[in-house]
Design an enzyme around this catalytic site. Structure first.
Site, PDB file in Angstrom:
ATOM      1  N   HIS A 111      91.615  -1.687  70.739  1.00  5.95           N
ATOM      2  CA  HIS A 111      92.453  -1.177  71.825  1.00  5.95           C
ATOM      3  C   HIS A 111      92.134   0.295  72.036  1.00  5.95           C
ATOM      4  CE1 HIS A 111      95.934  -0.122  68.787  1.00  5.95           C
ATOM      5  NE2 HIS A 111      94.817   0.504  68.517  1.00  5.95           N
TER       6      HIS A 111
ATOM      7  N   SER B 171      91.901  -1.987  65.394  1.00  7.10           N
ATOM      8  CA  SER B 171      91.737  -0.613  65.835  1.00  7.10           C
ATOM      9  C   SER B 171      90.574   0.059  65.087  1.00  7.10           C
ATOM     10  CB  SER B 171      93.056   0.140  65.643  1.00  7.10           C
ATOM     11  OG  SER B 171      93.026   1.390  66.269  1.00  7.10           O
TER      12      SER B 171
END
EC number: 3.4.21.92
Length: 203
Positions: free
Chosen positions: A123, A98
């Site tokens: 993501h 992330s």
């Protein structure tokens, strides 16, 4: 509670104890080894600015082992890395997921590394939405804005198109070290400090 190890150094005037992070800072090494929160970001930013004031031209090394965290905290670190006048070498050890993956990719191109068994993941941003219908609409719009903003940053750092970043980020998109090279998150897989362009990784 996290235990912070201490090391003892012989300074020539006797022994001196210091926490391990302060010792690493002497070698211009900054460690991001947990969830990226506002307090962590403030600490990392302070370390980066201190190292810039010490020597504005010498490389800084940032080691990342993080599951990600808060977007605003991660972007504050990202902007600071870009603000520095020196090269920033980034290293993934363990995982950079992330916001951790974004910070890994933000290092100076040619000096972004991962150790052989590292894992990276990108993501789309997520968040719990509560409140009135108007609040929910505003928060949803903010998440969509951040999604596009993060995709633009990753596109700039990796060379991938914004459309591909958005498509890949719809679900957790995992990469091994070699895959991360192809994707543009990193430049090289290293198993030894000797494999990097920075020969003074640890003095």
């Amino acid at each position: 509670m996290t235990l912070v190890p201490y090391v003892v150094e012989d300074t020539g005037r006797g022994e001196r104890a210091m926490d391990i992070y302060s010792r690493l800072l002497k070698d211009r090494i900054v460690m991001i080894g947990q969830e990226i929160t506002e307090p962590l970001a403030n600490t990392v930013i302070a370390q980066l600015l201190f190292l810039m004031s010490e020597d504005p031209k010498k490389d800084i090394k940032v080691f990342i082992n993080s599951p990600g965290g808060y977007i605003t905290a991660g972007l504050a670190i990202y902007d600071t890395i870009r603000f520095l006048g020196c090269d920033v070498n980034t290293y993934c050890i363990g995982q950079a997921a992330s916001m951790g993956a974004l910070l890994l990719s933000a290092g100076t191109k040619g000096k972004r590394y991962a150790l052989p068994h590292s894992r990276m993941m990108i993501h789309q941003p997520s968040g719990g939405i509560i409140g009135t219908s108007a609040d929910i609409q505003l928060q949803a719009a903010e998440i969509l804005t951040l999604k596009k903003h993060l995709a633009n940053i990753l596109s700039e750092c990796t060379g991938q198109s914004v459309e591909k970043i958005i498509e890949d980020s719809e679900r957790d998109f995992f990469m091994g070290a070699e895959e991360a090279i192809s994707y543009g998150l990193i430049d090289k897989v290293v198993s030894s400090a000797k494999d990097t362009k920075d020969k003074d990784t640890i003095s």
